[in-house]
Design a protein around this motif. Structure first.
Motif, PDB file in Angstrom:
ATOM      1  N   ALA A 104       0.842  -1.205   0.000  1.00  0.00           N
ATOM      2  CA  ALA A 104       0.000   0.000   0.000  1.00  0.00           C
ATOM      3  C   ALA A 104       0.875   1.252   0.000  1.00  0.00           C
ATOM      4  O   ALA A 104       0.575   2.247  -0.679  1.00  0.00           O
ATOM      5  N   LYS A 108       0.882   4.049  -2.898  1.00  0.00           N
ATOM      6  CA  LYS A 108       0.654   5.475  -2.593  1.00  0.00           C
ATOM      7  C   LYS A 108       1.758   6.333  -3.204  1.00  0.00           C
ATOM      8  O   LYS A 108       1.505   7.408  -3.753  1.00  0.00           O
ATOM      9  N   THR A 117      -4.092   5.642   3.179  1.00  0.00           N
ATOM     10  CA  THR A 117      -4.018   4.203   3.477  1.00  0.00           C
ATOM     11  C   THR A 117      -4.296   3.948   4.964  1.00  0.00           C
ATOM     12  O   THR A 117      -3.890   4.713   5.832  1.00  0.00           O
ATOM     13  N   SER A 146       1.551   4.459   7.075  1.00  0.00           N
ATOM     14  CA  SER A 146       0.092   4.353   6.932  1.00  0.00           C
ATOM     15  C   SER A 146      -0.532   5.617   7.506  1.00  0.00           C
ATOM     16  O   SER A 146      -0.048   6.151   8.507  1.00  0.00           O
TER      17      SER A 146
END
Ligand code: GMT
Length: 390
Positions: A104, A108, A117, A146
């Motif tokens: 992820a 991104k 995320t 994240s």
């Protein structure tokens, strides 16, 4: 009305509680009008029938002949970025840090378009994999990158902080069960296929990996069946299964133990049990104990990890130190011999599952996290006090 979001979800689609939770969450969010895009290597096994707002994007691995190991992680990251761009995703929510949170982060970076995320830590992604020095820094990076991180128990938050030296926020979001599916089923007829009317049913459901200590399950049952007529139902498959079969044969218990293999309709099967056995070595949450609780089945187990946050000792089950099979057998006997006590535990189980782990509340908590990371706090509607009673 709150703005509806476009949410990508990545999880392990074919096994484990993390995949179950991710899929059920996606279905519930879709019911609430959000658009859900599963980005996984196969269709999540709990997805079931067609849902209007749910889409599936298959990750295909490039197995060009120079690769000794086809790079699934890179294919996943590319697919995440591709789907996010085409569908204009607001959020990418990944379940299980390895490799999903890392992928992820890569996606991104590729997009750089404001997509946020969210990573949900489920257990062994931290308690086992973050112990591996070769993965530790990578997992720490993925968590730090994240936009929001959640974990399924306080114990997992504590362990993540301790093992990885994480100081950024980790939000507690317990697992849940859908109350429309998990409730005590009427299995009076089906029960006759597994046990005589005077026999109690003990059950264990897992992936039969060493952390589940299935050998303890057999030891507990061996003690219980000496005292009261009973059967042990084993549900699931995994690496320890053959060893367990041998142990059962060596103890001469083959007529009293039934292997049901992997099963889809867990709510129906779990309703057959008088008690669930969960003597795990590690368990960040123990989704199966919640599934049992919602069906009115108390858990006899260990006090590992997050289990005590879920099972209230002396009210919805009994917990003992890891490996203490004598205590677990005594606790099972206490419940199985006393019908009034068992009824009391059953009622407490159903109440606790409905009040504290209901799907509506936890879905609301995840939605609130999404709106917060998008800077849309104003979209969060107040949580109604009776949300779990409807
Ligand atoms: O690592 C596993 O055991 C599998 C993993 C999964 O993907 O299902 O299980 C973890 O996540 C579940 C869902 O949140 C939790 O209910 C389990 O307790 C947790 N397993 C362990 O911590 C061993």
């Amino acid at each position: 009305m709150a703005r509806k979001l476009k949410i990508g979800i990545t999880c392990y689609p074919t096994l484990g509680g993390s995949g179950v939770v991710a899929t059920e969450l996606g279905k519930l969010l879709a019911e609430k009008g959000h658009e859900i895009h599963f980005i996984t290597h196969s269709i999540p096994f709990r997805l079931g029938k067609f849902h209007k707002n749910i889409f599936f994007h298959e990750v295909e691995v490039n197995d060009y002949y120079v690769f000794r190991y086809p790079p699934y992680d890179l294919s996943l990251a590319s697919k995440m970025a591709q789907v996010a761009k085409m569908q204009n995703l607001d959020i990418l929510h990944v379940h299980y840090a390895v490799p999903h949170a890392v992928c992820a982060f890569l996606a991104k970076q590729m997009l750089n378009n404001g997509m946020k995320t969210v990573t949900t830590l489920h257990g062994t992604d931290i308690t086992v994999l973050a112990q591996d020095e070769s993965l530790k820094d990578l997992i720490r990076l993925a968590i730090h990158q994240s936009d929001a991180v959640t974990a399924v128990s306080q114990d997992l938050i504590r362990e993540t902080r301790q093992l990885l030296d994480i100081t950024t926020p980790i939000e507690l979001t317990y697992n849940f069960v859908d109350k429309r599916i998990y409730y005590p089923r009427d299995v009076s007829t089906l029960r006759n296929d597994y046990a005589a009317p005077n026999e109690k049913i003990l059950m264990h459901i897992s992936n039969f990996r060493p952390v589940k200590r299935v050998s303890d399950v057999v030891d507990i049952f061996a003690k219980v069946q000496k005292q009261i007529p009973s059967k042990l139902l084993l549900v699931g498959e995994g690496p320890e299964l053959t060893k367990i079969q041998c142990k059962i044969n060596n103890l001469g218990l083959e007529d009293k133990v039934l292997f049901l293999g992997k099963q889809e309709d867990v709510a129906q099967i779990i309703s057959l049990a008088d008690v669930l056995l969960l003597p795990s070595e590690k368990e960040s949450f123990g989704l199966v104990a919640l599934e049992a609780m919602a069906c009115g089945v108390p858990t006899i187990g260990s006090n590992a990890g997050g289990i005590p946050e879920l099972v209230t000792h002396g009210e919805t089950g009994f917990l003992s130190p890891i490996g203490d099979v004598d205590s677990m057998a005594d606790n099972a006997l206490l419940l199985l011999r006393d019908e009034n006590l068992h009824e009391k535990f059953k009622a407490a189980c159903i109440k606790r599952a409905q009040e504290d782990f209901c799907n509506d509340r936890i879905t609301y908590e995840y939605e609130s996290i999404y709106y917060k990371v998008l800077g849309l706090e104003s979209e969060i509607e107040p949580l109604s006090a009776d949300i779990c009673l409807s």
